[in-house]
Design a protein around this motif. Structure first.
Motif, PDB file in Angstrom:
ATOM      1  N   MET A  87      64.942  16.724  39.532  1.00  0.00           N
ATOM      2  CA  MET A  87      65.569  16.785  38.495  1.00  0.00           C
ATOM      3  C   MET A  87      66.961  16.384  39.424  1.00  0.00           C
ATOM      4  O   MET A  87      67.413  15.961  40.504  1.00  0.00           O
ATOM      5  N   ARG A  88      67.817  15.691  38.318  1.00  0.00           N
ATOM      6  CA  ARG A  88      69.103  15.243  38.551  1.00  0.00           C
ATOM      7  C   ARG A  88      70.142  16.558  38.802  1.00  0.00           C
ATOM      8  O   ARG A  88      69.923  17.789  38.949  1.00  0.00           O
ATOM      9  N   LYS A  89      71.556  16.253  39.832  1.00  0.00           N
ATOM     10  CA  LYS A  89      72.202  17.061  40.560  1.00  0.00           C
ATOM     11  C   LYS A  89      72.961  17.209  39.726  1.00  0.00           C
ATOM     12  O   LYS A  89      74.517  17.678  39.984  1.00  0.00           O
ATOM     13  N   THR A  90      73.293  16.093  38.550  1.00  0.00           N
ATOM     14  CA  THR A  90      74.966  15.909  37.952  1.00  0.00           C
ATOM     15  C   THR A  90      74.920  16.759  36.971  1.00  0.00           C
ATOM     16  O   THR A  90      73.792  16.780  35.671  1.00  0.00           O
ATOM     17  N   PRO A  91      75.532  16.988  36.294  1.00  0.00           N
ATOM     18  CA  PRO A  91      75.475  17.941  34.943  1.00  0.00           C
ATOM     19  C   PRO A  91      75.827  17.093  33.861  1.00  0.00           C
ATOM     20  O   PRO A  91      75.480  17.898  32.969  1.00  0.00           O
ATOM     21  N   SER A 111      73.289  14.307  32.872  1.00  0.00           N
ATOM     22  CA  SER A 111      72.911  13.260  33.217  1.00  0.00           C
ATOM     23  C   SER A 111      72.265  12.869  31.361  1.00  0.00           C
ATOM     24  O   SER A 111      72.791  13.740  30.705  1.00  0.00           O
ATOM     25  N   ARG A 112      71.223  11.746  31.485  1.00  0.00           N
ATOM     26  CA  ARG A 112      71.227  11.126  30.471  1.00  0.00           C
ATOM     27  C   ARG A 112      70.533  12.115  29.280  1.00  0.00           C
ATOM     28  O   ARG A 112      69.635  12.462  29.955  1.00  0.00           O
ATOM     29  N   GLU A 116      74.199  10.407  26.636  1.00  0.00           N
ATOM     30  CA  GLU A 116      74.481  11.422  27.567  1.00  0.00           C
ATOM     31  C   GLU A 116      74.738  13.032  27.612  1.00  0.00           C
ATOM     32  O   GLU A 116      75.389  13.346  26.096  1.00  0.00           O
ATOM     33  N   ARG A 117      74.291  13.935  28.398  1.00  0.00           N
ATOM     34  CA  ARG A 117      74.458  15.604  27.738  1.00  0.00           C
ATOM     35  C   ARG A 117      76.602  16.256  27.392  1.00  0.00           C
ATOM     36  O   ARG A 117      76.408  16.535  26.198  1.00  0.00           O
ATOM     37  N   ASN A 118      76.781  15.634  27.841  1.00  0.00           N
ATOM     38  CA  ASN A 118      78.684  15.836  27.814  1.00  0.00           C
ATOM     39  C   ASN A 118      79.280  14.574  26.127  1.00  0.00           C
ATOM     40  O   ASN A 118      80.400  15.226  25.815  1.00  0.00           O
ATOM     41  N   GLY A 119      78.509  13.941  26.427  1.00  0.00           N
ATOM     42  CA  GLY A 119      78.729  12.711  25.077  1.00  0.00           C
ATOM     43  C   GLY A 119      80.230  11.770  25.771  1.00  0.00           C
ATOM     44  O   GLY A 119      80.968  11.918  24.758  1.00  0.00           O
ATOM     45  N   GLU A 120      80.495  11.636  27.128  1.00  0.00           N
ATOM     46  CA  GLU A 120      81.718  11.465  28.052  1.00  0.00           C
ATOM     47  C   GLU A 120      81.855   9.825  27.595  1.00  0.00           C
ATOM     48  O   GLU A 120      82.733   9.603  27.725  1.00  0.00           O
TER      49      GLU A 120
END
Length: 48
Positions: free
Chosen positions: A1-5, A7-8, A30-34
């Protein structure tokens, strides 16, 4: 489990036209599209 909000979230393929032949690239998502690509920008399809 990744700890960053942010993640890929898989990848997608993109084909760009070059001077010599078409080149297929794998673009990470990535989830946020940043993520902002620097060498070949988003929506760019020609690198000649």
């Amino acid at each position: 489990m990744r700890k960053t909000p942010n993640s890929r979230n898989g990848c997608s393929k993109k084909t760009v036209k070059s001077e010599f032949r078409p080149v297929e690239l794998i673009i990470l998502r990535e989830r946020n599209g940043e993520f902002e690509p620097k060498i070949i920008s988003k929506y760019q399809r020609n690198i000649t």
